[in-house]
Design an enzyme around this catalytic site. Structure first.
Site, PDB file in Angstrom:
ATOM      1  N   LYS A   1      35.864  37.550  31.919  1.00 24.96           N
ATOM      2  CA  LYS A   1      36.150  38.349  33.109  1.00 24.96           C
ATOM      3  C   LYS A   1      34.830  38.740  33.742  1.00 24.96           C
ATOM      4  CE  LYS A   1      39.945  41.269  33.393  1.00 24.96           C
ATOM      5  NZ  LYS A   1      40.774  42.393  32.876  1.00 24.96           N
TER       6      LYS A   1
HETATM    7  O1  G3P Z   1      44.291  44.094  34.307  1.00 28.20           O
HETATM    8  C1  G3P Z   1      43.724  45.183  34.982  1.00 28.20           C
HETATM    9  C2  G3P Z   1      44.378  46.419  34.555  1.00 28.20           C
HETATM   10  O2  G3P Z   1      44.143  46.640  33.216  1.00 28.20           O
HETATM   11  C3  G3P Z   1      44.024  47.632  35.316  1.00 28.20           C
HETATM   12  O3  G3P Z   1      45.131  48.433  35.265  1.00 28.20           O
HETATM   13  O4  G3P Z   1      46.420  50.491  35.371  1.00 28.20           O
HETATM   14  O5  G3P Z   1      43.991  50.550  34.732  1.00 28.20           O
HETATM   15  O6  G3P Z   1      44.659  50.056  37.062  1.00 28.20           O
HETATM   16  P1  G3P Z   1      45.031  49.979  35.626  1.00 28.20           P
END
Ligand code: G3P
Length: 215
Positions: free
Chosen positions: A84
Site C-alpha cells: 500500500k
Molecule cells: O481500507 C481503508 C480503511 O481501513 C479506512 O477505514 O473506517 O478508518 O476510514 P476507516
C-alpha cells in the site's frame, strides 16, 4: 464485486474465510494496532490463511527510494503481498518503479477522481477510495467511486477500483452498483450484510407454522 476484508485480526479473517467471503485482505497501521500483536506475527498468520489472494500491507517510508526499498523487503514475505502506497508525489514515483518490477501496489488515501487518475497513470494495481472518510467531512464518498469507475473505463486503465473506508451495508450495495471492482469491508459490516429484520421475522413465522402442520 470482489470482497476484501479490512482487518488485521486473525479471528475475523478466519470467520470470513470459513464462509468463503474473502478475495483478499487489506491492513493499515491503525488496523494493526487493533490486532495488538507484533507485526511479524500478524503478517505471518494472515499470509498463512490467505495464501493465494492479495494481502495489502502499508508502507510507512516517506521518500520514493525508501518506499521502493521498503516494498522490496516486504514482498519477500510472500508472493501474494501487495504494497500500500500513499497517494503522494513520492508515492506515485515509487508506484511506477514497483509496478515495472512486477510488485503490485494499492494506492491508498485516494479522495478524488483526479488523484485516482494519477494513481492509474502510475500503473497502480488497486486504487483505494476512502468513501466513509469523505462522508465524514460532508462530501459524497460514493460519488468519487462512481466517477472513478467511469473515468478509468473511459481510458481503459487496468487499475482496479477498490472502495475502502466502508462503514455500512448501503456503502457495499452502492459500491457494487457503481461498478467498483472490489470493496474492502470490516467484519461488522460483513455480518450486517446477512441480516434483514424481515428475514428474522419470516424464519420465526415459518418455524411456528411448521409446528402446526399435521404430521
Ligand atoms: O481500507 C481503508 C480503511 O481501513 C479506512 O477505514 O473506517 O478508518 O476510514 P476507516
Amino acid at each position: 464485486m470482489k470482497i476484501f476484508i479490512d482487518t488485521a485480526i486473525i479471528k475475523e479473517i478466519e470467520w470470513a474465510e470459513e464462509r468463503g467471503l474473502i478475495d483478499g485482505v487489506t491492513t493499515n497501521p491503525t488496523l494493526l494496532t487493533m490486532a495488538d500483536r507484533k507485526l511479524g506475527e500478524v503478517v505471518h498468520d494472515v499470509l498463512n490463511i490467505v495464501k493465494d489472494r492479495p494481502v495489502s500491507i502499508e508502507l510507512v517510508s516517506q521518500t520514493t527510494d525508501e518506499l521502493v526499498e521498503e516494498a522490496k523487503t516486504i514482498v519477500k514475505l510472500a508472493k501474494n503481498v501487495v504494497v500500500k502506497v500513499p497517494m503522494t508525489d513520492e508515492g506515485m514515483m515509487a508506484v511506477q518503479q514497483l509496478e515495472e518490477r512486477g510488485i503490485r501496489t494499492n494506492v491508498t488515501l485516494v479522495f478524488s477522481p483526479a488523484q485516482a487518475l494519477l494513481a492509474a497513470r502510475a500503473g497502480a494495481t488497486f486504487v483505494s477510495i476512502f468513501v466513509g472518510r469523505l462522508d465524514d467531512i460532508g462530501k459524497n464518498g460514493m460519488q468519487v467511486v462512481r466517477d472513478t469507475v467511469k473515468l478509468l473505463k473511459n481510458y481503459e486503465f487496468k487499475s482496479m477500483v477498490l472502495a475502502a473506508s466502508i462503514r455500512s451495508v448501503q456503502h457495499v450495495e452502492e459500491a457494487a452498483l457503481a461498478g467498483a471492482d472490489i470493496a474492502t469491508i470490516p467484519l461488522k459490516v460483513l455480518i450486517q450484510m446477512y441480516r434483514h429484520e424481515l428475514t428474522d421475522k419470516g424464519v420465526k413465522k415459518f418455524l411456528l407454522d411448521w409446528e402446526k402442520v399435521p404430521k
